[in-house]
Design a protein around this motif. Structure first.
Motif, PDB file in Angstrom:
ATOM      1  N   VAL A  10       0.837  -1.203   0.000  1.00 27.89           N
ATOM      2  CA  VAL A  10       0.000   0.000   0.000  1.00 27.89           C
ATOM      3  C   VAL A  10       0.867   1.247   0.000  1.00 27.89           C
ATOM      4  CG1 VAL A  10      -1.677   1.322   1.352  1.00 27.89           C
ATOM      5  CG2 VAL A  10      -1.947  -1.152   1.116  1.00 27.89           C
ATOM      6  N   ARG A  11       1.911   1.251   0.833  1.00 29.82           N
ATOM      7  CA  ARG A  11       2.790   2.402   0.952  1.00 29.82           C
ATOM      8  C   ARG A  11       3.476   2.704  -0.382  1.00 29.82           C
ATOM      9  NH1 ARG A  11       4.926   0.635   5.106  1.00 29.82           N
ATOM     10  NH2 ARG A  11       6.957  -0.095   4.400  1.00 29.82           N
ATOM     11  N   LEU A  12       3.988   1.655  -1.053  1.00 26.99           N
ATOM     12  CA  LEU A  12       4.674   1.844  -2.328  1.00 26.99           C
ATOM     13  C   LEU A  12       3.701   2.301  -3.410  1.00 26.99           C
ATOM     14  CD1 LEU A  12       7.338   1.612  -3.874  1.00 26.99           C
ATOM     15  CD2 LEU A  12       6.777  -0.778  -4.362  1.00 26.99           C
ATOM     16  N   ALA A  13       2.477   1.758  -3.404  1.00 25.97           N
ATOM     17  CA  ALA A  13       1.474   2.149  -4.397  1.00 25.97           C
ATOM     18  C   ALA A  13       1.133   3.633  -4.271  1.00 25.97           C
ATOM     19  CB  ALA A  13       0.211   1.305  -4.239  1.00 25.97           C
ATOM     20  N   LEU A  14       1.007   4.123  -3.035  1.00 26.88           N
ATOM     21  CA  LEU A  14       0.690   5.533  -2.818  1.00 26.88           C
ATOM     22  C   LEU A  14       1.861   6.429  -3.214  1.00 26.88           C
ATOM     23  CD1 LEU A  14      -1.182   5.343   0.616  1.00 26.88           C
ATOM     24  CD2 LEU A  14      -2.167   5.640  -1.667  1.00 26.88           C
ATOM     25  N   VAL A  15       3.086   5.990  -2.928  1.00 28.52           N
ATOM     26  CA  VAL A  15       4.268   6.767  -3.292  1.00 28.52           C
ATOM     27  C   VAL A  15       4.388   6.865  -4.807  1.00 28.52           C
ATOM     28  CG1 VAL A  15       6.792   6.715  -3.312  1.00 28.52           C
ATOM     29  CG2 VAL A  15       5.569   6.351  -1.182  1.00 28.52           C
ATOM     30  N   GLU A  16       4.178   5.754  -5.506  1.00 27.92           N
ATOM     31  CA  GLU A  16       4.277   5.759  -6.961  1.00 27.92           C
ATOM     32  C   GLU A  16       3.133   6.543  -7.600  1.00 27.92           C
ATOM     33  OE1 GLU A  16       4.822   1.951  -8.703  1.00 27.92           O
ATOM     34  OE2 GLU A  16       6.809   1.642  -7.817  1.00 27.92           O
ATOM     35  N   LEU A  17       1.977   6.557  -6.938  1.00 27.27           N
ATOM     36  CA  LEU A  17       0.854   7.341  -7.453  1.00 27.27           C
ATOM     37  C   LEU A  17       1.231   8.818  -7.538  1.00 27.27           C
ATOM     38  CD1 LEU A  17      -2.095   7.558  -8.314  1.00 27.27           C
ATOM     39  CD2 LEU A  17      -2.725   7.722  -5.896  1.00 27.27           C
ATOM     40  N   PHE A  18       1.995   9.300  -6.568  1.00 33.05           N
ATOM     41  CA  PHE A  18       2.471  10.677  -6.595  1.00 33.05           C
ATOM     42  C   PHE A  18       3.324  10.925  -7.841  1.00 33.05           C
ATOM     43  CE2 PHE A  18       5.875  13.713  -5.568  1.00 33.05           C
ATOM     44  CZ  PHE A  18       5.117  14.843  -5.275  1.00 33.05           C
ATOM     45  N   ALA A  19       4.187   9.942  -8.180  1.00 30.30           N
ATOM     46  CA  ALA A  19       5.037  10.064  -9.365  1.00 30.30           C
ATOM     47  C   ALA A  19       4.199  10.098 -10.640  1.00 30.30           C
ATOM     48  CB  ALA A  19       6.037   8.914  -9.410  1.00 30.30           C
ATOM     49  N   VAL A  20       3.162   9.261 -10.706  1.00 29.51           N
ATOM     50  CA  VAL A  20       2.305   9.193 -11.893  1.00 29.51           C
ATOM     51  C   VAL A  20       1.558  10.510 -12.091  1.00 29.51           C
ATOM     52  CG1 VAL A  20       0.303   8.045 -12.904  1.00 29.51           C
ATOM     53  CG2 VAL A  20       2.062   6.688 -11.768  1.00 29.51           C
ATOM     54  N   ILE A  21       0.994  11.033 -11.013  1.00 31.35           N
ATOM     55  CA  ILE A  21       0.253  12.299 -11.106  1.00 31.35           C
ATOM     56  C   ILE A  21       1.186  13.427 -11.537  1.00 31.35           C
ATOM     57  CG2 ILE A  21      -1.003  14.027  -9.766  1.00 31.35           C
ATOM     58  CD1 ILE A  21      -2.143  11.756  -8.086  1.00 31.35           C
ATOM     59  N   SER A  22       2.399  13.419 -11.028  1.00 29.17           N
ATOM     60  CA  SER A  22       3.381  14.435 -11.424  1.00 29.17           C
ATOM     61  C   SER A  22       3.716  14.312 -12.913  1.00 29.17           C
ATOM     62  CB  SER A  22       4.653  14.293 -10.586  1.00 29.17           C
ATOM     63  OG  SER A  22       4.378  14.457  -9.214  1.00 29.17           O
ATOM     64  N   ALA A  23       3.893  13.067 -13.383  1.00 30.11           N
ATOM     65  CA  ALA A  23       4.231  12.841 -14.796  1.00 30.11           C
ATOM     66  C   ALA A  23       3.095  13.279 -15.713  1.00 30.11           C
ATOM     67  CB  ALA A  23       4.555  11.366 -15.019  1.00 30.11           C
ATOM     68  N   VAL A  24       1.859  12.984 -15.320  1.00 32.69           N
ATOM     69  CA  VAL A  24       0.704  13.400 -16.127  1.00 32.69           C
ATOM     70  C   VAL A  24       0.615  14.918 -16.180  1.00 32.69           C
ATOM     71  CG1 VAL A  24      -1.815  13.393 -16.261  1.00 32.69           C
ATOM     72  CG2 VAL A  24      -0.610  11.304 -15.686  1.00 32.69           C
ATOM     73  N   SER A  25       0.858  15.566 -15.038  1.00 38.84           N
ATOM     74  CA  SER A  25       0.778  17.032 -14.975  1.00 38.84           C
ATOM     75  C   SER A  25       1.782  17.678 -15.917  1.00 38.84           C
ATOM     76  CB  SER A  25       1.017  17.499 -13.537  1.00 38.84           C
ATOM     77  OG  SER A  25       0.059  16.940 -12.655  1.00 38.84           O
ATOM     78  N   VAL A  26       2.986  17.124 -15.993  1.00 38.07           N
ATOM     79  CA  VAL A  26       4.006  17.662 -16.897  1.00 38.07           C
ATOM     80  C   VAL A  26       3.637  17.372 -18.345  1.00 38.07           C
ATOM     81  CG1 VAL A  26       6.427  17.522 -17.584  1.00 38.07           C
ATOM     82  CG2 VAL A  26       5.821  17.488 -15.159  1.00 38.07           C
ATOM     83  N   ALA A  27       3.169  16.150 -18.627  1.00 36.24           N
ATOM     84  CA  ALA A  27       2.819  15.767 -20.000  1.00 36.24           C
ATOM     85  C   ALA A  27       1.673  16.616 -20.550  1.00 36.24           C
ATOM     86  CB  ALA A  27       2.449  14.286 -20.050  1.00 36.24           C
ATOM     87  N   LEU A  28       0.765  17.058 -19.683  1.00 36.33           N
ATOM     88  CA  LEU A  28      -0.345  17.903 -20.112  1.00 36.33           C
ATOM     89  C   LEU A  28       0.126  19.246 -20.663  1.00 36.33           C
ATOM     90  CD1 LEU A  28      -2.941  17.289 -17.234  1.00 36.33           C
ATOM     91  CD2 LEU A  28      -3.317  16.838 -19.666  1.00 36.33           C
ATOM     92  N   MET A  29       1.345  19.652 -20.287  1.00 35.16           N
ATOM     93  CA  MET A  29       1.875  20.941 -20.737  1.00 35.16           C
ATOM     94  C   MET A  29       2.312  20.908 -22.197  1.00 35.16           C
ATOM     95  SD  MET A  29       4.192  21.986 -17.412  1.00 35.16           S
ATOM     96  CE  MET A  29       3.490  22.032 -15.761  1.00 35.16           C
TER      97      MET A  29
END
Length: 458
Positions: A10-29
């Motif tokens: 659970v801990r790793l899934a939540l940590v990686e979710l932060f990375a995914v959201i960050s990557a999507v936010s940059v890609a949207l630019m």
């Protein structure tokens, strides 16, 4: 070990979710990525599928940086296939260009690799949010110690989590590892007085009375793991088959809790603590001048005893005079509580403002910091003082097998009318033995009612 694995996933899934959201936010630019904000939730869902399919948590702590790169590459390939397939199937509902796929997957792979590498460094420290590393005491014989040590090393366990080694024979065996060796006759007292979360027993069942050793520790509420043998005795606890390194073991415990409920309890604690600390800050602005009027501090801190004997700093708004602890010895003859707790009506050590904040339970607000740190929970058993704990019997220590709480079953059951500590213990054990996340929610709701009606507090 199973609960540790689940919490790590659970801990790793939540940590990686932060990375995914960050990557999507940059890609949207990137305007040529064809990504839309409405696609973010679908991408997050595909991330979790990729996370499960690539078995990302497997060997997370033990794999090196090259293995980590291989794991992230495999995860990214799975993610790319899922993105392409989903875009093909949903057509206009989910459109992402080939450049968009490249932008996102490249940024995401770098982000996931980086955050996983960082998480390895701090994984042990981050466990206070979800899980505490168990302190283990080993009970075995000299002949079996080398194999048991090898199991620990292969399983990636740190020997500093072994708080004691009891050898029932071979007391002259030279232990080169930095592990305290406990004499057989001192082992029960050691487990009673020290922090011990789990006991692992590896003994020949045809020579040693396993019934005796299991019952001694489970009386304290300590989880007991026994190397799998043939058992023909009854115990007061439940049994569960688990693995302990390369061993198959039977775990004896008075209660096995659902991992999902344990996770939700910690999540409820974190959210509740954050809200409580905001309230604590607002209240302190108003009451601080009255509390500090006598020249003493605003916050009272004291060593208290937490889960399985852990000592931690316990915080409250100060409701007593500065010399309260010294005067307690003089007032012990007026103690109205029979057993291991001090209680006195019209306690002369309480300040005028102290009576008010106790009656309204405002003095408890700083404990939300203890909850956020993971030393306490919103709901649990009340943490005793060190001098009270030193007089505990093994059976009374079982009330400490659960994380202490700001409120609990005792507090909402008319605590002012209870004058026998054994009755407090019975209520605590009833809570521990029947705990679910729903019982916590019920107690929180009852606590709100008790606080507003000013019931039970003195």
């Amino acid at each position: 070990m199973t609960s540790l694995l689940n919490s790590q996933r659970v801990r790793l899934a939540l940590v990686e979710l932060f990375a995914v959201i960050s990557a999507v936010s940059v890609a949207l630019m990137f305007p040529d990525s064809d990504l839309r904000k409405s696609d973010v939730f679908l991408i997050i869902l595909l991330h979790f599928f990729s996370y499960v399919i690539s078995n990302m948590p497997n060997d997370f702590r033990t794999r090196g940086y090259l293995k980590e790169f291989e794991k992230v590459l495999y995860y990214s390939i799975v993610f790319a296939l899922l993105l392409t397939f989903t875009s093909f199937m949903l057509e206009e509902q989910f459109m992402i260009s080939r450049r968009g796929v490249f932008y996102f997957l490249t940024i995401n792979a770098v982000s996931v690799y980086a955050i996983n590498s960082i998480a390895k460094w701090f994984d042990r420290d981050l466990e206070f949010l979800f899980h505490k590393e168990k302190k283990i005491m080993l009970v075995t014989i000299a002949e079996r110690w080398p194999a048991l040590l090898e199991t620990f090393q292969k399983d990636g366990k740190k020997l500093e989590h072994v708080v004691g080694l009891v050898l029932l024979d071979g007391s002259d065996l030279q232990i080169t590892e930095d592990i305290p060796v406990i004499a057989e006759e001192d082992s029960i007292d050691f487990a009673t007085r020290q922090v011990v979360d789990s006991v692992f027993i590896d003994l020949p069942h045809d020579i040693y009375d396993l019934n005796y050793w299991v019952s001694q520790y489970e009386t304290m509420g300590i989880e007991v793991n026994v190397n799998l043998n043939i058992f023909d005795f009854d115990t007061i606890s439940r049994k569960k088959i688990q693995t302990f390194g390369s061993y198959n073991v039977v775990t004896f415990s008075t209660k096995f809790y659902k991992p999902s409920h344990v996770f939700y309890k910690r999540l409820l604690d974190i959210v509740g603590a954050l809200v409580g600390l905001v309230l604590c800050g607002l209240v302190s602005i108003v009451i601080a001048p009255f509390i500090m009027k006598d020249g003493g501090p605003l916050i009272f801190s004291q060593d208290r005893v937490g889960r399985n004997g852990r000592i931690f700093k316990f915080y409250k708004f100060r409701s007593m005079y500065i010399d309260a602890e010294e005067r307690k010895k003089e007032l012990m003859k007026h103690n109205q509580m029979q057993g291991g707790m001090f209680k006195m009506d019209n306690d002369p050590r309480i300040t005028p403002i102290g009576h008010f904040i106790r009656k309204t339970s405002l003095d408890e607000l700083p404990q939300f910091f203890n909850v956020l740190k993971g030393e306490m929970s919103l709901v649990g058993t009340r943490p005793p003082t060190v001098d009270e704990y030193e007089n505990y019997t093994p059976s009374q220590k079982r009330r400490l097998s659960f994380k202490p709480g700001i409120t609990g079953l005792w507090q909402v059951s008319g605590r002012s009318s209870i004058t026998n500590f054994d009755d407090v213990v019975k209520l605590d054990l009833a809570y521990i033995d029947n705990w679910t996340i729903w019982s916590d929610i019920k107690i929180i709701l009852k606590t709100i009612k008790v606080v507003f009606l000013k019931e039970g507090a003195k």
